[in-house]
Scaffold this motif. Structure first.
Motif, mmCIF file in Angstrom:
data_model
loop_
_atom_site.group_PDB
_atom_site.id
_atom_site.type_symbol
_atom_site.label_atom_id
_atom_site.label_comp_id
_atom_site.label_asym_id
_atom_site.label_seq_id
_atom_site.Cartn_x
_atom_site.Cartn_y
_atom_site.Cartn_z
ATOM 1 N N LYS A 5 1.016 -1.190 0.214
ATOM 2 C CA LYS A 5 -0.102 -0.142 -0.264
ATOM 3 C C LYS A 5 0.646 0.789 0.034
ATOM 4 O O LYS A 5 1.539 1.581 0.855
ATOM 5 C CB LYS A 5 -1.107 0.082 0.950
ATOM 6 N N THR A 7 1.753 5.474 -1.452
ATOM 7 C CA THR A 7 0.806 6.613 -2.461
ATOM 8 C C THR A 7 2.158 6.936 -2.911
ATOM 9 O O THR A 7 3.282 7.492 -2.914
ATOM 10 C CB THR A 7 0.594 7.507 -1.140
ATOM 11 N N GLU A 23 -8.085 6.819 -11.312
ATOM 12 C CA GLU A 23 -8.561 5.200 -10.807
ATOM 13 C C GLU A 23 -8.666 4.444 -11.495
ATOM 14 O O GLU A 23 -9.265 2.827 -11.151
ATOM 15 C CB GLU A 23 -9.659 5.994 -9.383
ATOM 16 N N ARG A 24 -9.999 4.752 -12.715
ATOM 17 C CA ARG A 24 -10.666 3.705 -13.487
ATOM 18 C C ARG A 24 -9.290 2.959 -13.953
ATOM 19 O O ARG A 24 -9.240 1.577 -13.861
ATOM 20 C CB ARG A 24 -11.152 4.124 -14.343
ATOM 21 N N GLY A 27 -7.539 1.136 -11.034
ATOM 22 C CA GLY A 27 -8.298 -0.427 -10.589
ATOM 23 C C GLY A 27 -9.113 -1.494 -11.720
ATOM 24 O O GLY A 27 -8.857 -2.508 -11.460
ATOM 25 N N LEU A 34 -6.754 -1.382 -4.627
ATOM 26 C CA LEU A 34 -7.589 -0.216 -4.289
ATOM 27 C C LEU A 34 -6.398 0.778 -5.266
ATOM 28 O O LEU A 34 -5.228 0.983 -5.322
ATOM 29 C CB LEU A 34 -7.991 -0.196 -2.821
ATOM 30 N N ALA A 35 -7.224 1.950 -5.868
ATOM 31 C CA ALA A 35 -6.521 3.088 -6.186
ATOM 32 C C ALA A 35 -7.688 4.184 -5.862
ATOM 33 O O ALA A 35 -8.402 4.489 -6.421
ATOM 34 C CB ALA A 35 -6.477 2.699 -7.843
ATOM 35 N N SER A 36 -7.056 4.977 -5.045
ATOM 36 C CA SER A 36 -7.866 5.869 -4.569
ATOM 37 C C SER A 36 -6.540 7.501 -4.586
ATOM 38 O O SER A 36 -6.025 7.836 -4.508
ATOM 39 C CB SER A 36 -8.438 5.900 -3.173
ATOM 40 N N ASN A 38 -5.673 11.484 -4.678
ATOM 41 C CA ASN A 38 -6.324 13.029 -4.021
ATOM 42 C C ASN A 38 -6.216 14.378 -4.648
ATOM 43 O O ASN A 38 -4.900 14.194 -4.939
ATOM 44 C CB ASN A 38 -5.471 12.792 -2.657
ATOM 45 N N VAL A 44 -1.610 9.297 -5.762
ATOM 46 C CA VAL A 44 -2.536 8.348 -5.702
ATOM 47 C C VAL A 44 -1.948 7.166 -4.670
ATOM 48 O O VAL A 44 -1.039 7.090 -5.072
ATOM 49 C CB VAL A 44 -2.875 7.867 -7.341
#
Length: 94
Positions: A5, A7, A23-24, A27, A34-36, A38, A44
């Motif tokens: 995990k 960033t 994100e898409r 993902g 997980l891809a989130s 900010n 990311v």
């Protein structure tokens, strides 16, 4: 092997649509849990299985979408990169 995990800095995002696209794209990659993104901090958070996908696979996915994923060692430089990106955008706007 345990999931990683991490960033990463992302360069080239200009709107929330860009963030959603990153994100898409991430993902959809096999091994990405997980891809989130900010958007305000241009980062990311990615959780992935390194036995399935490597950093290079993540970088390739982001680059194919038209953005740049910062390398591990560039994380400390992300503030400087953000300042450069802001300056570039400001110059192009004025």
């Amino acid at each position: 092997m345990a999931d990683i995990k991490k960033t990463y800095a992302v360069r080239g995002m200009h709107c929330a649509g860009c963030a959603a696209n990153i994100e898409r794209v991430l993902g959809k990659r096999e091994g990405v849990k997980l891809a989130s993104v900010n958007f305000p901090s241009s980062t990311v958070l990615v959780e992935y299985d390194p036995a399935v996908i490597s950093y290079d696979g993540l970088r390739e996915a982001v680059e194919n979408a038209g953005f740049e994923l910062g390398a591990d060692e560039e994380e400390e430089e992300s503030d400087h990169s953000q300042e450069e990106e802001y300056g570039r955008l400001k110059r192009n706007t004025i």
